[in-house]
Design a protein around this motif. Structure first.
Motif: not given
Lengths: 135, 98
Positions: A5, A7, A9, A43, A46, A48-49, A60, A62, A86, A88, A90-92
């Motif tokens: 995956e 993701l 930004i 997405w 959005r 950001l936190a 965003y 994906l 940013r 990321m 990720v192997r899922t």
């Protein structure tokens, strides 16, 4: 076959056309290394936190890839791209496999446990209230 | 001298246990039975992108809710933890808020 995956930004300063160009570029890079795009989600904007490079919003996006090799080339490209705030990867697939195994195991355990509890309580509960109103 | 202390010890044992039971009733009175949300709902894969779900385990300060409060089982807490950490990197969840 591994599942990844990705993701990332994009900076909110990037226009729609530019963003689309970047996204197709990333897809081409991944395709060149033998990754197959199986799923894609936009997405959109959005909050950001927390602020990244003084931006409070981000675009965003994906990707989900099936690949035999790692996505190191895509990773390198994204790291060097200025407009990617940013990213990321990720192997899922391993986690999903484990989750499937656990899901198969759980129902067996639960079937054994509630069975005696039901047989014990069911006859006791209906008998008692029925007798009392009859008297 | 040894005998009274020995008597005192076993005597204190049951007494202490009874006291603990009585005190326990008061203490446990407020406690609800906590169950692991993921075991109950049979969520085996905890996705870092599912912000709404993860937010249930993020109190106001932005920390990860401890297992002793949420009741999450060890296995799922571990997975939840890594999912929250990933979500933080992706700026979906805050590292800290004040």
């Amino acid at each position: 076959m591994r599942t990844y995956e990705v993701l990332f930004i994009l900076s909110p300063q990037v226009g729609e056309e530019e963003a689309a160009a970047l996204i197709t570029d990333f897809k081409r890079v991944a395709d060149g290394t033998g990754a197959k795009l199986t799923h894609e989600e936009a997405w959109g904007r959005r909050r950001l936190a927390y602020s990244i490079q003084k931006f409070n919003e981000g675009n965003y996006h994906l990707f989900v890839f099936d690949s035999d090799s790692s996505l190191s080339e895509l990773d390198r490209r994204m790291r060097n791209a200025e407009n990617v705030l940013r990213h990321m990867i990720v192997r899922t697939d391993l986690d999903h496999k484990r989750a499937e195994k656990l899901a198969k195991r759980n129902p067996k355990k639960e079937r054994i446990r509630p069975a005696p509890a039901f047989t014990g309580s069911e006859p006791a509960v209906p008998e008692a209230p029925v007798e009392r109103p009859a008297e | 001298m040894a005998a009274p202390t020995r008597r005192g010890a076993p005597g204190g044992g049951p007494g202490g246990a009874a006291g603990a039971q009585q005190a326990g009733k008061k203490k446990f009175f407020y406690r609800r039975k906590r169950v692991c949300k993921f075991c109950v709902e049979k969520i085996e894969y905890i996705d870092f992108k599912d912000v709404k779900m993860l937010q249930q385990f993020i109190p106001e300060r932005g920390k990860i809710l401890p297992r002793r409060i949420s009741g999450t089982c060890a296995l799922h807490q571990r997975k939840l933890q890594s999912a929250i950490k990933r979500a933080r990197i992706a700026a979906l969840l805050p590292f800290a808020t004040d």
